[in-house]
Write a protein that holds these residues in place. Structure first.
Motif, PDB file in Angstrom:
ATOM      1  N   GLU A   1       0.721 -29.333   6.840  1.00 23.71           N
ATOM      2  CA  GLU A   1       1.234 -28.175   7.869  1.00 23.71           C
ATOM      3  C   GLU A   1       0.011 -26.959   7.291  1.00 23.71           C
ATOM      4  N   ALA A   2      -1.037 -27.079   8.453  1.00 20.23           N
ATOM      5  CA  ALA A   2      -2.268 -26.805   8.003  1.00 20.23           C
ATOM      6  C   ALA A   2      -2.270 -24.562   9.197  1.00 20.23           C
ATOM      7  N   LEU A   3      -2.294 -23.909   8.919  1.00 20.26           N
ATOM      8  CA  LEU A   3      -2.387 -22.355   9.091  1.00 20.26           C
ATOM      9  C   LEU A   3      -4.191 -22.579   9.270  1.00 20.26           C
ATOM     10  N   LEU A   4      -4.012 -21.786  10.473  1.00 11.49           N
ATOM     11  CA  LEU A   4      -5.674 -21.287  11.297  1.00 11.49           C
ATOM     12  C   LEU A   4      -5.629 -20.469  11.665  1.00 11.49           C
ATOM     13  N   LEU A   5      -6.089 -19.431  11.068  1.00  4.96           N
ATOM     14  CA  LEU A   5      -6.488 -18.050  12.208  1.00  4.96           C
ATOM     15  C   LEU A   5      -7.741 -18.116  12.678  1.00  4.96           C
ATOM     16  N   TYR A   6      -7.672 -17.636  14.288  1.00  7.03           N
ATOM     17  CA  TYR A   6      -8.324 -16.999  15.250  1.00  7.03           C
ATOM     18  C   TYR A   6      -8.355 -15.822  15.365  1.00  7.03           C
ATOM     19  N   VAL A   7      -9.930 -15.379  14.947  1.00  9.25           N
ATOM     20  CA  VAL A   7     -10.251 -13.981  15.261  1.00  9.25           C
ATOM     21  C   VAL A   7     -11.105 -13.606  16.103  1.00  9.25           C
ATOM     22  N   ALA A   8     -10.496 -13.516  17.624  1.00 12.92           N
ATOM     23  CA  ALA A   8     -11.365 -12.762  18.840  1.00 12.92           C
ATOM     24  C   ALA A   8     -12.880 -11.465  19.083  1.00 12.92           C
ATOM     25  N   LYS A   9     -13.573 -12.763  19.605  1.00 15.22           N
ATOM     26  CA  LYS A   9     -15.201 -11.966  19.712  1.00 15.22           C
ATOM     27  C   LYS A   9     -14.517 -10.091  19.880  1.00 15.22           C
ATOM     28  N   ALA A  10     -15.190  -9.405  19.262  1.00 11.37           N
ATOM     29  CA  ALA A  10     -14.780  -7.633  19.416  1.00 11.37           C
ATOM     30  C   ALA A  10     -15.394  -7.428  20.872  1.00 11.37           C
TER      31      ALA A  10
END
Length: 152
Positions: free
Chosen positions: A143-152
């Motif tokens: 169960e992998a967790l990926l954090l997506y960070v939005a463009k500023a």
């Protein structure tokens, strides 16, 4: 590969199965390099002659080597647009169900479990199954967790 225009589109795909990826051969050179990087030189991984006499009939990949293939598999399973970056955030649960013999081929499928708001961005959970060619049962499920960070 499934391409998502943005994280919102990824959220709408919760429950979707992705893949499979291309087959990838696990080589003795790769296992030896992993052993050097992790200082795990157990003979079952790095001594082909001795490993012939083992119950596995030859050397096997480290479980954590199989797990370390996940980022490569993820790039084959999906991409998400309109983000600054994607970061491996961690794992909830990992199981190594079967050994991976050196010289065998593996591939992965993934299922989007959830995408949730997080203080740092959007946190996606994917259940990734690594399968061994010719076997019905997965060799690794994570169960992998990926954090997506939005463009500023």
């Amino acid at each position: 590969m499934r391409t998502f225009a943005n994280v919102q589109e990824l959220k709408e795909a919760v429950g979707e199965t992705l893949g499979p990826t291309e087959w990838r051969t696990v080589t003795q050179e790769q296992v030896n390099t992993f052993a050097d990087a992790t200082d795990d030189h157990q003979w079952i991984h790095v001594d082909p002659e001795r490993a012939k006499e083992s119950p596995f009939g030859g050397t096997i990949a480290h479980g954590f080597l199989t797990l370390s293939l996940l980022p490569s598999f993820m790039t084959q399973l999906m991409s998400v647009g309109e983000i600054e970056m994607a970061v491996n955030f961690g794992l909830n649960k990992v199981r190594f169900a079967k050994p991976v013999p050196v010289g065998s081929r593996v591939r992965a499928t993934g299922q989007i479990v959830s995408v949730k708001n997080s203080p740092a961005g959007q946190l996606a959970e994917l259940k990734v199954s690594v399968e061994l060619e010719g076997e019905r049962r997965a060799v690794c499920v994570a169960e992998a967790l990926l954090l997506y960070v939005a463009k500023a």
